[in-house]
Scaffold this active site. Sequence first.
Site, short mmCIF file in Angstrom:
data_model
loop_
_atom_site.label_atom_id
_atom_site.label_comp_id
_atom_site.label_asym_id
_atom_site.label_seq_id
_atom_site.Cartn_x
_atom_site.Cartn_y
_atom_site.Cartn_z
N GLU A 42 -14.29 -22.62 16.45
CA GLU A 42 -13.88 -24.09 17.00
C GLU A 42 -13.20 -23.33 18.50
OE1 GLU A 42 -11.04 -25.57 14.30
OE2 GLU A 42 -10.27 -26.95 15.52
N ARG A 274 -11.23 -13.71 3.86
CA ARG A 274 -10.63 -13.28 5.38
C ARG A 274 -10.10 -12.00 5.72
NH1 ARG A 274 -8.25 -17.14 8.86
NH2 ARG A 274 -9.34 -18.70 8.01
N LYS A 284 -4.67 -18.84 15.25
CA LYS A 284 -4.72 -19.17 16.52
C LYS A 284 -3.49 -20.31 17.30
CE LYS A 284 -9.05 -20.50 16.13
NZ LYS A 284 -10.44 -21.01 16.38
P1 ATP Z 1 -7.58 -19.58 12.87
O1 ATP Z 1 -6.84 -19.61 11.50
O2 ATP Z 1 -7.25 -18.29 13.53
O3 ATP Z 1 -7.25 -20.73 13.53
P2 ATP Z 1 -10.34 -20.54 12.12
O4 ATP Z 1 -10.72 -20.29 10.72
O5 ATP Z 1 -9.69 -22.07 12.17
O6 ATP Z 1 -8.93 -19.42 12.69
P3 ATP Z 1 -12.44 -20.83 13.58
O7 ATP Z 1 -12.71 -20.75 15.21
O8 ATP Z 1 -12.91 -22.04 12.78
O9 ATP Z 1 -11.06 -20.24 13.22
O10 ATP Z 1 -13.38 -19.59 12.97
C1 ATP Z 1 -14.79 -19.28 13.14
C2 ATP Z 1 -15.17 -18.49 12.22
O11 ATP Z 1 -14.49 -17.38 11.73
C3 ATP Z 1 -15.23 -19.18 10.88
O12 ATP Z 1 -16.31 -19.02 10.08
C4 ATP Z 1 -13.99 -18.35 10.20
O13 ATP Z 1 -14.16 -18.61 8.78
C5 ATP Z 1 -14.27 -17.10 10.64
N1 ATP Z 1 -12.59 -16.56 10.56
C6 ATP Z 1 -11.74 -16.80 11.11
N2 ATP Z 1 -10.39 -16.04 11.05
C7 ATP Z 1 -10.97 -15.14 10.12
C8 ATP Z 1 -10.55 -13.98 9.21
N3 ATP Z 1 -9.34 -13.68 9.50
N4 ATP Z 1 -11.40 -13.14 8.65
C9 ATP Z 1 -12.71 -13.52 8.89
N5 ATP Z 1 -13.29 -14.54 9.22
C10 ATP Z 1 -12.42 -15.38 10.10
MG MG Z 2 -11.33 -23.37 11.56
#
Ligand code: ATP
Ligand code: MG
Length: 572
Positions: A42, A274, A284
């Site tokens: 995102e 994760r 984020k």
């Molecule tokens: P955040 O919680 O930091 O906002 P998010 O999951 O909302 O992270 P996205 O931009 O939606 O962030 O994530 C893109 C991809 O990265 C998704 O497929 C998500 O599952 C993966 N991802 C995000 N954080 C992690 C993590 N800590 N470990 C492994 N994969 C991750």
């Molecule tokens: Mg997300």
Amino acid sequence: MSKGSVEPENKEALKNFITQEIEKDLQEGKNGGAVLTRFPPEPNGYLHIGHAKSICLNFGLAQQFGGKTNLRFDDTNPVKEDVEYVDSIMEDIRWLGFEWEGEPKYASDYFDQLYEWAVMLIKKGKAYVDHQSAEEIAAQKGTPTEPGQESPYRNRTVEENLELFEKMKNGEFEEGECVLRAKIDMASPNMHLRDPLMYRIIKKEHHRTGDKWCIYPMYDFAHGQSDFIEGITHSICTLEFEVHRPLYNWFLEQIIEDMDPKPTVVPRQIEFARLNLNYTVMSKRKLLELVENNYVDGWDDPRMPTISGLRRRGYTPESIRDFADRIGVAKRDGIIDVALLEHCVRDDLNKTAPRVYAVLDPVKLIITNYPEGKVEMMVAVNNPEDESMGTREIPFSREIYIEKDDFMIDPPKKFFRLAPGKEVRLKNAYIIKCEDYKQDENGEVTEIYCTYDPDTRSGMEGSKRKVKGTLHWVSVEQSIPAEVRLYDRLFSDEDPNGHDGVDFKEFLNPDSLKIVKTARLEPNLKDVKPLDKFQFQRLGYFCVDKTSSEDNLVFNRTVPLKDTWAKMAKKK
Ligand code: ATP
Ligand code: MG
């Protein structure tokens, strides 16, 4: 969460559960033998080390099976998204060493298709416009053990719903006035199936679609279908989406039901744990808070767990990929020790970083029996781990700098560095003996006087003589000044998120940055460029900062030499 549940040794075993599933699909001839994964960020912040794990996994799996990987921006929420983030995400993925298939994709490219599918669901009697407030809808949700209540708007006619949804699209309602919901089952044990939202009104311009839309699909109504549109075979995602899987499948079933011929590829979602790191926050939202309130110097502050921060800190793509490999893929959440990440960068830089001399906190040392004005060029090996990196020359003269803390007037027994009457070797030069020293009015040592033994230069007969300590040094006249930034962990608590009722910022480490302006470097470093990496002998690995220039050299410490991970691994 189980702590330290992942050992570097069993990485193969852990990685296997996803590869096994993909192998099975291929053996069964699914998807015409294709493997297409995707990385779906995102664009609402910079990528962090957790994303790096997901990137390495998605691109790595595709490489392993001769497949491809899409980059898709999940840009369904115009409120938080920005092109700055889009650009940084692409830069970071490429820096990690991966290239996506074709042009980057955007969920917003599918807004027309998603809208049509929403209309189709309404026509099937499986979606309705709800005029209740978010609070009312939440209050009716029920609990996992008690069914929810049906909305009073749930049984509107198809015609009425079509008309209202069209009005939503045309901007005839205000934000929050109504939403489109799927009509599934208010008594489902899976809360995500209790008439989830599909669309909401947001009257804000989108970074790609401008003012075309004032209704935006929910992530849950966009994500699975975006995968489907692109022909993604395996949708790898983190564990929290496991409970969303039945909903994604439900939406796809509704769509596929009417298709003729049936599609050959239907995405299969596989979840993994994760990455969580101790001493780190990775949400984020929290990282944005640190940036916006100037707790750090931007998203790429070398203390941030962002990919751009790690890059500025001196991490290499190889070290991050190695880290992702070692932690493997688990099915249960755990916490990884940040010392493992630090170990990975040390391991890589040990092989690749040239050794150089830098004195951070200098004191002058005068060799009284060395001729004035004489300069000898001493030959030093650039990297004992890699002969092909060659040697270099370092000027040696009568006046040199050594580290203040390499000298003690009254040393304890096990101090093998310099002290009155004691001998040490100056690395790549001579053995010297301390004869005297001078102090200022505060007792601080300002000069040290030594004599040298001319027979002890490396290569000479006397160089075989053993002394206990070896010190690094630079020649006073030829050395060049630099600013050196010593970074430590950003948080002083192992789990800054884990204290109920205490804000994570309370655990910021007040000593996470120490700026040293007194450093003197060997003159070979005068032409360095940002991101060049070195081992300052005896001190650690250092990387040239992006703000560094010829007249104002700035180095960031990546990591000190002491490897706590290797120590622990040995003990086990
Ligand atoms: P955040 O919680 O930091 O906002 P998010 O999951 O909302 O992270 P996205 O931009 O939606 O962030 O994530 C893109 C991809 O990265 C998704 O497929 C998500 O599952 C993966 N991802 C995000 N954080 C992690 C993590 N800590 N470990 C492994 N994969 C991750
Ligand atoms: Mg997300």
